[in-house]
Design a protein around this motif. Structure first.
Motif, PDB file in Angstrom:
ATOM      1  N   UNK A   1      42.446  40.826  40.751  1.00 56.31           N
ATOM      2  CA  UNK A   1      42.380  40.900  39.302  1.00 56.31           C
ATOM      3  C   UNK A   1      43.678  41.784  39.055  1.00 56.31           C
ATOM      4  N   UNK A   2      44.076  42.539  39.584  1.00 59.90           N
ATOM      5  CA  UNK A   2      45.232  43.482  39.462  1.00 59.90           C
ATOM      6  C   UNK A   2      46.441  42.497  39.664  1.00 59.90           C
ATOM      7  N   UNK A   3      46.512  41.496  40.214  1.00 63.61           N
ATOM      8  CA  UNK A   3      47.659  40.634  40.714  1.00 63.61           C
ATOM      9  C   UNK A   3      47.626  39.697  39.467  1.00 63.61           C
ATOM     10  N   UNK A   4      46.660  39.229  39.083  1.00 68.96           N
ATOM     11  CA  UNK A   4      46.770  38.278  37.770  1.00 68.96           C
ATOM     12  C   UNK A   4      47.064  38.956  36.675  1.00 68.96           C
TER      13      UNK A   4
ATOM     14  N   UNK B   1      42.563  35.576  31.616  1.00 67.45           N
ATOM     15  CA  UNK B   1      41.541  34.586  32.220  1.00 67.45           C
ATOM     16  C   UNK B   1      41.678  34.269  33.509  1.00 67.45           C
ATOM     17  N   UNK B   2      40.629  35.123  34.173  1.00 71.09           N
ATOM     18  CA  UNK B   2      40.825  35.501  35.597  1.00 71.09           C
ATOM     19  C   UNK B   2      39.646  34.680  36.340  1.00 71.09           C
ATOM     20  N   UNK B   3      40.016  33.612  37.077  1.00 71.00           N
ATOM     21  CA  UNK B   3      38.970  32.704  37.878  1.00 71.00           C
ATOM     22  C   UNK B   3      38.660  33.354  39.339  1.00 71.00           C
ATOM     23  N   UNK B   4      37.662  32.758  39.764  1.00 65.02           N
ATOM     24  CA  UNK B   4      37.185  33.111  41.112  1.00 65.02           C
ATOM     25  C   UNK B   4      38.263  33.050  41.966  1.00 65.02           C
TER      26      UNK B   4
END
Length: 183
Positions: free
Chosen positions: A60-63, A70-73
């Motif tokens: 999550x942090x990297x995204x 909008x962060x995907x699995x």
């Protein structure tokens, strides 16, 4: 006479960490490839992938650092991670970053964001005029006038349409004063 017990004769000890008979309490993280306790794993709703909380937090942090909201699995299942589901496991600064990016994204979508055009200020400002066209504005930080329509320092004596029709060479402060004098 010496009596020894072989391993097949010993009574197996009950494992404290097993949840059901024969079931391990450890889960495998598909990112770091380590076995972790179930309480260290992050369940993703609508997905069968298995990731530890540390890896999901880093994902999550990297995204977010790449301005992706909008962060995907991390698996290939196309499930979207929700802020509220991730909030308990993320560090406060990551949650704050995610919230800030979501707010900024919302403001961009509504066109309500602008910056003070003066390079030594560049403050982020919200355009809350609710549809009313406003040109002349004062920056609440540096207190200088600017045009909210043209996104430049205020151009007195010339309307926005006329200003937009000028070439870059004609838009300087001195050029605008000369135009005003000519009028």
């Amino acid at each position: 006479m010496n009596i020894r017990a072989t391993s097949s004769m010993l009574k197996p000890k009950a494992r404290k960490s097993a949840t059901k008979a024969g079931e391990s309490s450890l889960s495998f993280c598909e990112i770091c490839a380590e076995r972790k306790e179930r309480r260290q794993m992050f369940p993703i709703s609508g997905c069968s992938h298995s990731f530890c909380s540390d890896c999901i937090s880093m994902h999550v942090r990297t995204k977010l650092e790449g301005n992706i909201t909008i962060i995907m699995c991390p698996g290939d299942c196309r499930v979207i991670l929700e802020l509220e589901a991730c909030r308990p496991l993320l560090p406060k600064e990551v949650v704050n970053l995610w919230e800030d990016l979501l707010c900024e994204e919302l403001l961009c979508a509504t066109g309500g964001r602008l910056y003070c055009p003066f390079k030594d200020c560049s403050a982020l400002l919200l355009n809350d005029n609710q549809g009313e066209v406003i040109a002349e504005c004062e920056c609440p930080f540096c207190h200088r006038l600017f045009c909210a329509q043209c996104h430049v320092p205020w151009h007195p004596g010339i309307d926005c349409e006329e200003y937009q029709n000028l070439t870059e060479d004609e838009r300087g402060r001195e050029d605008l004063m000369v135009r005003k004098l000519v009028k």
